[in-house]
Scaffold this motif. Structure first.
Motif, PDB file in Angstrom:
ATOM      1  N   TYR A 124       8.472   3.712   1.253  1.00  0.00           N
ATOM      2  CA  TYR A 124       9.179   3.520   2.848  1.00  0.00           C
ATOM      3  C   TYR A 124      10.174   3.025   3.583  1.00  0.00           C
ATOM      4  O   TYR A 124      10.238   2.517   3.807  1.00  0.00           O
ATOM      5  N   GLN A 170       2.375   2.019  11.853  1.00  0.00           N
ATOM      6  CA  GLN A 170       0.664   2.671  11.823  1.00  0.00           C
ATOM      7  C   GLN A 170       0.997   3.660  10.601  1.00  0.00           C
ATOM      8  O   GLN A 170       0.068   4.024   9.628  1.00  0.00           O
ATOM      9  N   ASN A 171       2.528   4.155  10.662  1.00  0.00           N
ATOM     10  CA  ASN A 171       2.314   5.281   9.967  1.00  0.00           C
ATOM     11  C   ASN A 171       2.859   4.710   8.438  1.00  0.00           C
ATOM     12  O   ASN A 171       2.858   5.812   7.328  1.00  0.00           O
ATOM     13  N   ALA A 231      -1.119   4.462   7.009  1.00  0.00           N
ATOM     14  CA  ALA A 231      -0.635   6.088   6.211  1.00  0.00           C
ATOM     15  C   ALA A 231      -0.856   6.384   4.599  1.00  0.00           C
ATOM     16  O   ALA A 231      -0.931   6.902   3.999  1.00  0.00           O
ATOM     17  N   LYS A 267      -1.530   4.305   2.152  1.00  0.00           N
ATOM     18  CA  LYS A 267      -2.716   4.643   1.835  1.00  0.00           C
ATOM     19  C   LYS A 267      -2.745   5.958   0.689  1.00  0.00           C
ATOM     20  O   LYS A 267      -3.537   6.151  -0.173  1.00  0.00           O
ATOM     21  N   ALA A 268      -2.037   6.698   1.179  1.00  0.00           N
ATOM     22  CA  ALA A 268      -1.338   7.877   0.220  1.00  0.00           C
ATOM     23  C   ALA A 268      -0.735   7.612  -1.141  1.00  0.00           C
ATOM     24  O   ALA A 268      -1.013   8.819  -1.786  1.00  0.00           O
ATOM     25  N   ALA A 283      -6.874  -1.346  13.008  1.00  0.00           N
ATOM     26  CA  ALA A 283      -5.843  -0.088  13.316  1.00  0.00           C
ATOM     27  C   ALA A 283      -5.340   0.038  14.404  1.00  0.00           C
ATOM     28  O   ALA A 283      -3.998   0.113  14.593  1.00  0.00           O
TER      29      ALA A 283
END
Length: 384
Positions: A63, A76-77, A80, A83-84, A115
């Motif tokens: 990332y 925030q990105n 996500a 989690k993926a 969040a």
């Protein structure tokens, strides 16, 4: 009552990044979420960590949506993407920006009620530890790998949010000076002065005590002795290793006792102008040291001067103050740090708003001299 929060485990020395595999295996981790920035990928510094993953057969996902001054969106990105990914631990490689982004991601993943990220500003009441994180610094300055703080930009409010949370400290710090060899001169200078600022501010903060003092004086001494050599010759292994350790030692102290208005004044410069944090700190430090000499911390300036390499034999307190400030200023000049705010694009008409933002910063409470918006604005003008 005093409190010390440090990493569970820390590694130091050339090549110690290999400990990623040891620690992942020992903790039963299966997949890494590798947070770093695009420059470290482009200049192949990230490859040094990828090699460890591949040699040890650790699956990983990269990332790299990380800005120099990381934003709420970066966090925030990242949440996500984590989690993926199916990862169960985070490996953060970089300066404060990558490690701070990773801290924000790790906290929000395990504390989803935060969040929106803005609710993490100040001292956040999170219930759960962050996702286990291994932090590998590539700069010798922020000490983000050993601190309970992280800084995220709220772009909508043009504000640097300082978040303080014992739950965010990386489980493992891996301080490998080989990851710092490719740091350019300017970044080496700025991050080194950031470390010096941490050491000096937390040495004179009212919360300082015997253990933090021990860390900070040693850090000042090591930085004074090695920073110029690290700037002049980036591949000097002795200077690089000393700086990698010195910035960590400074972090052990300031994370636990706090900072002062050098940081309060530097944060709005980063938010409004994207000024590199180390440059802002380095430029402001001598001005704020002069201001804070009119406080109960003044006797400690003799110790700072001595740690900076000054012969303080027979000096009065006033002479010690002058010597400490001058030693800091001379080190800063010798490594090419700008000395005035106008040189780095700050606009005089913004100084009043900058002063308001600085006064409201979480670090202001740690300053040894009580301050005001007017005092801070006067300091900005002096530095302009």
């Amino acid at each position: 009552m005093y409190r010390m929060i440090l990493n569970e485990t820390s590694y130091f020395g050339a090549g110690c990044r290999e400990a990623i595999a040891t620690e992942a295996g020992r903790r039963g981790f299966k997949k890494a979420f590798f947070v770093t920035d695009k420059d470290l990928i482009r200049f192949h510094v990230a490859d040094k960590v990828v090699e460890v993953f591949e040699k040890a057969g650790i699956p990983y996902e990269i990332y790299s949506d990380v800005k120099a001054n990381p934003t709420i969106a970066n966090v925030q990105n990242g949440v996500a993407a984590f989690k993926a990914s199916g990862a169960d631990f985070i490996v953060a490689l970089g300066g404060g920006s990558s490690i701070d982004t990773a801290k924000g991601i790790g906290i929000v993943v395990n504390n989803p009620e935060f969040a929106d990220v803005r609710s993490l500003e100040g001292v956040a009441d999170t219930r759960h530890k962050a996702v286990p994180t291994f932090a590998l610094p590539t700069t010798a300055g922020t000490a983000a790998e050993v601190t309970i703080n992280y800084v995220i930009i709220d772009e909508a409010a043009t504000k640097k949010m300082v978040c303080v949370d014992p739950n965010d400290i990386p489980s493992v710090a891996i301080v490998d000076p080989e990851l710092m060899y490719s740091m350019p001169k300017g970044l080496t200078a700025a991050t080194g002065m950031d470390a010096l600022t941490h050491a000096i501010e937390s040495y004179i903060t009212p919360g300082a005590w015997v253990m933090s003092d021990m860390f900070e004086l040693k850090a000042i001494e090591m930085i004074a002795k090695n920073l110029k050599a690290a700037v002049d010759n980036g591949s000097d292994p002795v200077a690089r290793e000393a700086m990698s350790q010195a910035q960590y030692i400074a972090g052990m102290g300031f994370s636990n006792v706090g900072l002062g208005i050098v940081h309060s004044m530097a944060h709005p410069l980063g938010a409004h102008y994207d000024t590199p944090h180390g440059v802002a700190n380095a430029l402001l430090l001598p001005y704020v040291m002069e201001y804070n000499a009119e406080s109960p911390a003044a006797p400690k300036y003799l110790d700072i001067a001595k740690a900076m390499g000054v012969d303080t034999t027979g000096m009065s307190e006033a002479e010690g103050v002058k010597a400490a400030v001058e030693a800091v200023r001379q080190l800063s000049l010798s490594i090419g740090i700008p000395q005035k705010l106008h040189e780095i694009g700050v606009k005089e008409e913004d100084l009043h708003q900058l002063a308001i933002d600085a006064f409201n910063d979480v670090c202001t409470g740690g300053n040894p001299r009580p301050t005001s918006v007017e005092d801070i604005e006067a300091l900005y003008h002096k530095a302009f």
